[in-house]
Design a protein around this motif. Structure first.
Motif: not given
Length: 356
Positions: A57-71
């Protein structure tokens, strides 16, 4: 004993739900704080469900497929995204109710809180009850019921108090009133009348014999009343009338359904037939929801989905069971995989239709 992570997320959800209800039931409570805490309660509840089901249930970068990170931490889905994932049907009553309060939380102004509390009261009841049913339906015995009590309100018990509430509702300024009106303008009237969207309560004094097990409040289902009684209750709910005739009603299996009701509600969400005598029986047997009739212990059910009614010697089913069925066999492909046969398509319904 160490608890799994979903348990800790669920406990945080319950903590916020209880704080929200304290704000609502407190005469000096803050409506904005109620909205904020119930928002978090629903948010954590759905995160707990996703975590237990091993859903990322975490957002992923549509280009890389990696998790979007905050702190340094993956960015988790917000509540709106969670609601869309949990209730993919945009017309789902529970989702529509919750999305209304997401909108109110983002727009509410402090000076209008008292008026909004009155205008949205029935929707608030549904918002909280839906939360409780979602939690108990998914996790079983994690109810809030043993930590709550029925709040007392002078406004609801006297004619003068009732008129004060009506006056406050009439004086709600156009801007916040229009927010609710615009939101509900596109919603089907049958949804607006559904208690899962707007839960309106009628208080009726109870007379008759009493036992130590009796509670101060009993819930009455319209389906359990006679045609005349049901018509009176519905009409009273529309015009705000108060029913003064005393009645003692014993109610069991609140919000439970018989097999025929289950089959009808399931079939409404499917492009193919769902029979109470074939598919339904096969599903409760294979998923071990209840024992077969004549077994040694008729109470040995999965309480999330089914309970045994001793008085009528029959099994009744929950809303969670309907959701479970649709999840298991809600498309043609899932039906084939579960039953090993082709479904009987309903006339005029496309085979590609996805279940809500």
């Amino acid at each position: 004993m160490a608890h799994p992570r979903w348990h800790h997320i669920l406990m945080e959800s319950q903590r916020h739900a209880l704080k929200a209800l304290d704000e609502w039931n407190n005469s000096s409570g803050d409506y904005s704080d109620f909205l904020t805490h119930m928002h978090k309660a629903w948010h954590y509840l759905l995160h707990a469900e996703f975590h237990k089901a091993n859903i990322d249930y975490h957002y992923r970068d549509p280009k890389t497929g990696r998790h979007q990170m905050i702190d340094g931490e993956p960015k988790a889905w917000d509540l709106e995204k969670c609601l869309k994932e949990r209730f993919p049907n945009s017309g789902d009553t529970v989702r529509l109710n919750a999305e209304l309060f997401v909108a109110l939380r983002n727009k509410v102004e402090h000076r209008y809180e008292h008026n909004l509390r009155i205008v949205t009261g029935g929707r608030v009841q549904a918002y909280v009850i839906n939360y409780e049913q979602e939690m108990t339906g998914y996790f079983g015995g994690y109810s809030l019921a043993d930590r709550l009590r029925f709040p007392l309100s002078v406004q609801a018990l006297t004619a003068d108090g009732y008129e004060e509430m009506r006056k406050a509702a009439r004086e709600l300024p156009r801007k916040p009133r229009d927010l609710v009106a615009r939101y509900e303008a596109g919603i089907d009237p049958s949804v607006l009348d559904d208690p899962r969207y707007d839960y309106r309560v009628r208080l009726v004094p109870i007379t008759g014999s009493k036992t130590d097990a009796d509670l101060a409040v009993n819930f009455v289902k319209l389906d359990d009343l006679s045609e005349d009684e049901r018509r009176t209750m519905v009409e009273a709910g529309r015009d705000g009338s108060v029913i003064t005739r005393d009645r003692h009603v014993e109610v069991a299996d609140l919000n439970r359904m018989r097999p025929t009701q289950v089959a009808a509600r399931v079939e409404e969400q499917l492009p193919f037939r769902f029979s109470v005598f074939t598919e339904h029986v096969e599903m409760w047997k294979r998923l071990k929801v209840r024992p077969v009739k004549g077994s040694g212990d008729p109470y040995a059910t999965d309480a999330r989905y089914c309970t045994y009614n001793e008085a009528f010697n029959e099994y009744v089913y929950t809303q969670a069971w309907i959701r479970k069925i649709v999840k298991e066999i809600g498309t043609v492909e899932k039906y084939r995989a579960f039953f090993g046969r082709e479904p009987q398509m309903r006339t005029g319904v496309a085979a590609s239709k996805e279940a809500a």
